[in-house]
Scaffold this motif. Structure first.
Motif, mmCIF file in Angstrom:
data_model
loop_
_atom_site.group_PDB
_atom_site.id
_atom_site.type_symbol
_atom_site.label_atom_id
_atom_site.label_comp_id
_atom_site.label_asym_id
_atom_site.label_seq_id
_atom_site.Cartn_x
_atom_site.Cartn_y
_atom_site.Cartn_z
ATOM 1 N N ARG A 237 -6.298 -0.481 -3.837
ATOM 2 C CA ARG A 237 -6.515 0.739 -4.616
ATOM 3 C C ARG A 237 -7.543 1.628 -3.905
ATOM 4 N NH1 ARG A 237 -4.125 3.055 -9.185
ATOM 5 N NH2 ARG A 237 -4.187 1.060 -10.335
ATOM 6 N N GLY A 238 -7.198 2.894 -3.672
ATOM 7 C CA GLY A 238 -8.077 3.805 -2.962
ATOM 8 C C GLY A 238 -7.862 3.824 -1.461
ATOM 9 N N LEU A 239 -7.155 2.817 -0.940
ATOM 10 C CA LEU A 239 -6.839 2.766 0.486
ATOM 11 C C LEU A 239 -5.355 3.035 0.733
ATOM 12 C CD1 LEU A 239 -8.875 -0.422 1.481
ATOM 13 C CD2 LEU A 239 -9.428 1.948 2.081
ATOM 14 N N LEU A 240 -4.519 2.556 -0.147
ATOM 15 C CA LEU A 240 -3.078 2.737 -0.018
ATOM 16 C C LEU A 240 -2.626 3.992 -0.761
ATOM 17 C CD1 LEU A 240 -2.019 -0.970 -0.704
ATOM 18 C CD2 LEU A 240 -2.162 0.159 1.532
ATOM 19 N N ARG A 241 -1.515 4.559 -0.284
ATOM 20 C CA ARG A 241 -0.941 5.729 -0.949
ATOM 21 C C ARG A 241 0.447 5.432 -1.514
ATOM 22 N NH1 ARG A 241 -2.272 10.546 3.452
ATOM 23 N NH2 ARG A 241 -4.550 10.327 3.435
ATOM 24 N N ARG A 242 1.328 4.945 -0.657
ATOM 25 C CA ARG A 242 2.672 4.595 -1.117
ATOM 26 C C ARG A 242 3.130 3.327 -0.393
ATOM 27 N NH1 ARG A 242 6.935 6.503 -3.859
ATOM 28 N NH2 ARG A 242 9.030 5.972 -3.146
ATOM 29 N N PRO A 243 2.624 2.189 -0.811
ATOM 30 C CA PRO A 243 3.053 0.937 -0.166
ATOM 31 C C PRO A 243 4.515 0.659 -0.474
ATOM 32 C CG PRO A 243 1.749 0.477 -2.124
ATOM 33 C CD PRO A 243 1.668 1.954 -1.907
ATOM 34 N N ALA A 244 5.292 0.407 0.573
ATOM 35 C CA ALA A 244 6.729 0.181 0.402
ATOM 36 C C ALA A 244 7.129 -1.258 0.642
ATOM 37 C CB ALA A 244 7.511 1.091 1.356
ATOM 38 N N ALA A 245 6.336 -1.993 1.410
ATOM 39 C CA ALA A 245 6.695 -3.365 1.767
ATOM 40 C C ALA A 245 5.437 -4.208 1.850
ATOM 41 C CB ALA A 245 7.440 -3.389 3.102
ATOM 42 N N VAL A 246 5.581 -5.499 1.513
ATOM 43 C CA VAL A 246 4.448 -6.419 1.539
ATOM 44 C C VAL A 246 4.942 -7.783 1.986
ATOM 45 C CG1 VAL A 246 4.725 -6.948 -0.919
ATOM 46 C CG2 VAL A 246 2.521 -7.372 0.179
ATOM 47 N N TYR A 251 -1.356 -18.007 6.383
ATOM 48 C CA TYR A 251 -2.811 -18.083 6.312
ATOM 49 C C TYR A 251 -3.364 -17.305 5.129
ATOM 50 C CZ TYR A 251 -1.595 -19.226 11.094
ATOM 51 O OH TYR A 251 -0.991 -19.765 12.200
ATOM 52 N N GLY A 252 -2.482 -16.683 4.343
ATOM 53 C CA GLY A 252 -2.923 -15.945 3.172
ATOM 54 C C GLY A 252 -3.213 -14.484 3.414
ATOM 55 N N THR A 253 -3.009 -13.999 4.639
ATOM 56 C CA THR A 253 -3.208 -12.583 4.920
ATOM 57 C C THR A 253 -2.085 -11.777 4.278
ATOM 58 O OG1 THR A 253 -4.218 -13.155 7.039
ATOM 59 C CG2 THR A 253 -3.551 -10.866 6.735
ATOM 60 N N VAL A 254 -2.458 -10.690 3.600
ATOM 61 C CA VAL A 254 -1.483 -9.831 2.920
ATOM 62 C C VAL A 254 -1.224 -8.606 3.797
ATOM 63 C CG1 VAL A 254 -0.967 -8.526 0.823
ATOM 64 C CG2 VAL A 254 -2.344 -10.627 0.686
ATOM 65 N N TRP A 255 -0.019 -8.516 4.330
ATOM 66 C CA TRP A 255 0.391 -7.406 5.196
ATOM 67 C C TRP A 255 1.129 -6.360 4.364
ATOM 68 C CZ3 TRP A 255 -0.989 -6.907 10.281
ATOM 69 C CH2 TRP A 255 -1.523 -8.035 10.907
ATOM 70 N N VAL A 256 0.792 -5.087 4.586
ATOM 71 C CA VAL A 256 1.364 -4.001 3.795
ATOM 72 C C VAL A 256 1.804 -2.872 4.713
ATOM 73 C CG1 VAL A 256 0.965 -2.355 1.924
ATOM 74 C CG2 VAL A 256 -0.215 -4.578 1.900
ATOM 75 N N ALA A 257 3.001 -2.334 4.465
ATOM 76 C CA ALA A 257 3.469 -1.127 5.149
ATOM 77 C C ALA A 257 3.399 0.025 4.158
ATOM 78 C CB ALA A 257 4.889 -1.311 5.661
ATOM 79 N N ASP A 258 2.688 1.080 4.530
ATOM 80 C CA ASP A 258 2.505 2.236 3.655
ATOM 81 C C ASP A 258 3.228 3.440 4.264
ATOM 82 O OD1 ASP A 258 1.206 4.714 2.553
ATOM 83 O OD2 ASP A 258 0.058 3.232 1.420
ATOM 84 N N GLN A 259 4.218 3.957 3.538
ATOM 85 C CA GLN A 259 5.045 5.035 4.080
ATOM 86 C C GLN A 259 4.283 6.351 4.184
ATOM 87 O OE1 GLN A 259 8.580 5.037 1.593
ATOM 88 N NE2 GLN A 259 9.588 3.531 2.890
ATOM 89 N N ASP A 260 3.455 6.680 3.205
ATOM 90 C CA ASP A 260 2.722 7.940 3.261
ATOM 91 C C ASP A 260 1.670 7.934 4.364
ATOM 92 O OD1 ASP A 260 4.219 8.987 1.237
ATOM 93 O OD2 ASP A 260 2.580 9.232 -0.197
#
Length: 322
Positions: A237-246, A251-260
């Motif tokens: 929250r506050g870092l992402l704008r439009r996350p499309a994929a996760v 190892y527990g790392t959460v990878w996110v692709a943000d289209q905006d």
């Protein structure tokens, strides 16, 4: 075109920041032992594949044996690649009959190597075996046929270790959970305006503790639920704008692709930002069309870039392992 073997997309480490940044959950989990610092491009899959040009790949998955699956959405087919990224077989074709797709998107593979494809245009899930033989189709509908009467776009798919499927319903802003018999179980996220409410969810992921991570595109965050569908926390929250994929790594790392943003970001399980692309090199690398991501146990990140009709495969470089 294939980039140089070593393509640094840039990195941003938030470990030295004092306090907790925006969008961080209240989880007390520690940071993973392996901190990503760089992505190195190893392979680009694009152009002609088994007789057709790859067109708008919308889903990507990797099984336990290292086989890669890509949903070639505009060609209405699923393609399987071996560990060396050679195409070995395909399945599908346009249509609504058994064994056909209309704009397939998300893909998941269970522990038995069954392949589940979100057949978006037909609003169903198609199950295949490891050799892409047709098994059955699954329609996520409840007894009252409410889902059928509210035909929203299905936008994400995930399967739990115990075999329960969950589907993201983009237009109706909720998740549809099914039981082990592929029957409707319950909705998740349609709680009005509470913290657990979703707005246009897209990609889904699940970790080893059966927690479901939702790319809550309309709210600009990753929402986290337990295996019963109870809301737990949020990430980004506050870092992402439009996350499309996760995707969640072993190892527990959460990878996110943000289209905006046109970026890929990595967070710890506690929500702390570990890494992001785009500080400088992203000026020449457009990832605003990413539709799906997957991460494997051998430190590869798979990125389906539908906008540019390609799949990018990156080696994740960790701190201390340059």
């Amino acid at each position: 075109m294939m980039r140089a073997a070593l393509l640094v997309l840039g990195s941003f480490l938030a470990l030295s920041c004092a306090g907790r940044g925006p969008g961080v959950s209240t989880s007390k989990e520690v940071l993973p032992d392996r901190i990503p610092i760089q992505l190195s491009l190893e392979k680009e899959i694009s152009g002609r594949v088994m007789g057709y040009d790859l067109l708008h790949p919308a889903g990507v998955a990797v099984d336990a044996q290292g086989n890669l699956y890509i949903s070639d959405s505009d060609n209405h087919r699923l393609i399987q690649f071996d560990r060396q990224f050679n195409p070995v077989r395909e399945f599908g074709g346009y249509g609504s009959d058994a064994g056909r797709f209309i704009s397939p998107e998300d893909i998941v593979v269970d522990r038995g190597l069954n392949v589940y494809v979100l057949d978006t245009g037909n609003r169903r899930i198609v199950q295949l075996d490891a050799r892409l033989n047709y098994v059955e189709e699954i329609s996520p509908q409840d007894d009252s046929a409410e889902i059928i009467s509210n035909r929203g776009k299905l936008s994400g798919l995930v399967i739990s270790p115990s075999g329960e499927l969950t589907v993201a319903d983009y237009d109706n802003s909720r998740l549809i959970k099914m039981d082990n018999f592929n029957r409707f179980s319950r909705y998740v996220g349609d709680f009005g305006y509470g913290r657990g409410a979703l707005l246009n969810p897209m990609g889904l992921a699940i970790d080893r503790k059966d927690r479901t991570y939702v790319a809550d595109a309309g709210s600009g965050r990753i929402a986290v639920y337990d295996d019963y569908g109870n809301y737990l926390s949020e990430i980004g929250r506050g870092l992402l704008r439009r996350p499309a994929a996760v995707a969640v790594s072993p190892y527990g790392t959460v990878w996110v692709a943000d289209q905006d943003l046109g970026e890929i970001l990595a967070f710890g399980a506690d929500g702390r930002l570990l890494f992001r692309t785009g500080q400088s090199d992203m000026k020449s690398e457009d990832l605003s069309g990413v539709t799906a991501i997957a991460v494997s146990a051998d430190d590869l990140l798979y990125v389906a870039d539908g906008k540019h009709s390609r799949v990018l495969i990156f080696r994740i470089v960790y701190e201390g392992n340059r």
